[in-house]
Write an enzyme that holds these catalytic residues in place. Sequence first.
Site, PDB file in Angstrom:
ATOM      1  N   PRO A   1       0.819  -1.228   0.000  1.00  0.00           N
ATOM      2  CA  PRO A   1       0.000   0.000   0.000  1.00  0.00           C
ATOM      3  C   PRO A   1       0.847   1.270   0.000  1.00  0.00           C
ATOM      4  CG  PRO A   1      -0.744  -1.546   1.679  1.00  0.00           C
ATOM      5  CD  PRO A   1       0.577  -2.047   1.194  1.00  0.00           C
TER       6      PRO A   1
ATOM      7  N   GLU B   1       2.842  -8.348   8.178  1.00  0.00           N
ATOM      8  CA  GLU B   1       3.003  -6.894   8.129  1.00  0.00           C
ATOM      9  C   GLU B   1       3.948  -6.463   7.007  1.00  0.00           C
ATOM     10  OE1 GLU B   1       0.286  -6.822  10.738  1.00  0.00           O
ATOM     11  OE2 GLU B   1       1.143  -4.923  10.076  1.00  0.00           O
TER      12      GLU B   1
HETATM   13  C1  4HQ Z   1       2.282  -6.855   3.248  1.00  0.00           C
HETATM   14  N1  4HQ Z   1       1.122  -6.732   2.377  1.00  0.00           N
HETATM   15  C2  4HQ Z   1       0.146  -5.834   2.940  1.00  0.00           C
HETATM   16  C3  4HQ Z   1      -1.085  -5.775   2.096  1.00  0.00           C
HETATM   17  N2  4HQ Z   1      -0.790  -5.481   0.699  1.00  0.00           N
HETATM   18  C4  4HQ Z   1      -1.583  -4.598   0.025  1.00  0.00           C
HETATM   19  O1  4HQ Z   1      -2.593  -4.138   0.590  1.00  0.00           O
HETATM   20  C5  4HQ Z   1      -1.292  -4.151  -1.345  1.00  0.00           C
HETATM   21  N3  4HQ Z   1      -0.411  -4.683  -2.192  1.00  0.00           N
HETATM   22  O2  4HQ Z   1      -0.466  -3.985  -3.324  1.00  0.00           O
HETATM   23  N4  4HQ Z   1      -1.378  -2.984  -3.220  1.00  0.00           N
HETATM   24  C6  4HQ Z   1      -1.904  -3.069  -1.989  1.00  0.00           C
HETATM   25  N5  4HQ Z   1      -2.891  -2.225  -1.517  1.00  0.00           N
HETATM   26  C7  4HQ Z   1       0.344  -6.222   0.104  1.00  0.00           C
HETATM   27  C8  4HQ Z   1       1.508  -6.326   1.020  1.00  0.00           C
END
Ligand code: 4HQ
Length: 247
Positions: free
Chosen positions: A89, A116
Amino acid sequence: MRIDVLTLFPEFIHAAAAVGVVGRAQQRGLIEVAAWNPRDFTHDNYRRVDERTFGGGPGMVMSTRPLTDCLAAIRTAVPEPARVIYLTPQGARLTQRRVRELALLPRLALVCGRYEGIDERLIAREIDEEISIGDYVLSGGELGAAVIIDAVGRLQPGALNDADSAAHDSFEDGLLDCPHYTRPEVDAQGDAVPAVLLSGDHAAIARWRRREALGRTWLRRPDLLARMTLSRADRALLDDFRRTWLA
Ligand SMILES: CN1CCN(C(=O)c2nonc2N)CC1
């Protein structure tokens, strides 16, 4: 193009890349998708891939050693250097413009975090680019990886046939796509297909589609329109759409 994906769930990536346009592109040898599980690079009996986070508090962080070893294996799997992308994110929001740029690269390596995420030192050392697929929190990076694989894979030369044409996709020219219709000409509720689409007048159809794309973008994504410099013809079409809409 080759795309390597570092993920705790290779089966998800293989399934997502096996269907539709990307599945066909793989069969045609236009794209190669390989999934790598950092759990295969652990050395303890429990195959641990997560650790507690320093500073305390809830949540775990992905273990650095398996990630480092997995990335090293990815990098050396084929001679072509890869652009290493971490899905998070905190990344730059993915756009069609960036998709088109990524689609031109010979190789991508997509790192999918869980828990995380990954150690910040690993990001500084190993990651070339951080990308977000949207302002929401997922349980892992795999959906983001699947989005990139699909969006980039479909742009590989030869991946799309006429029926799938990307030429007038939403965002391809900065606009949303126009509406689409198929049989019946008049449906059970009595709603008819716009007559121009049945006219056979290709110039008029092209004008209608452009007018609808401009109008739909004005109504739903004025932020996209604000970035564009419209031609005189486009401004006339949009004015016509606005007059009709506001009448
Ligand atoms: C550790 N993990 C947390 C959650 N995540 C995402 O929410 C995400 N990935 O790509 N766009 C997003 N929004 C991926 C990575």
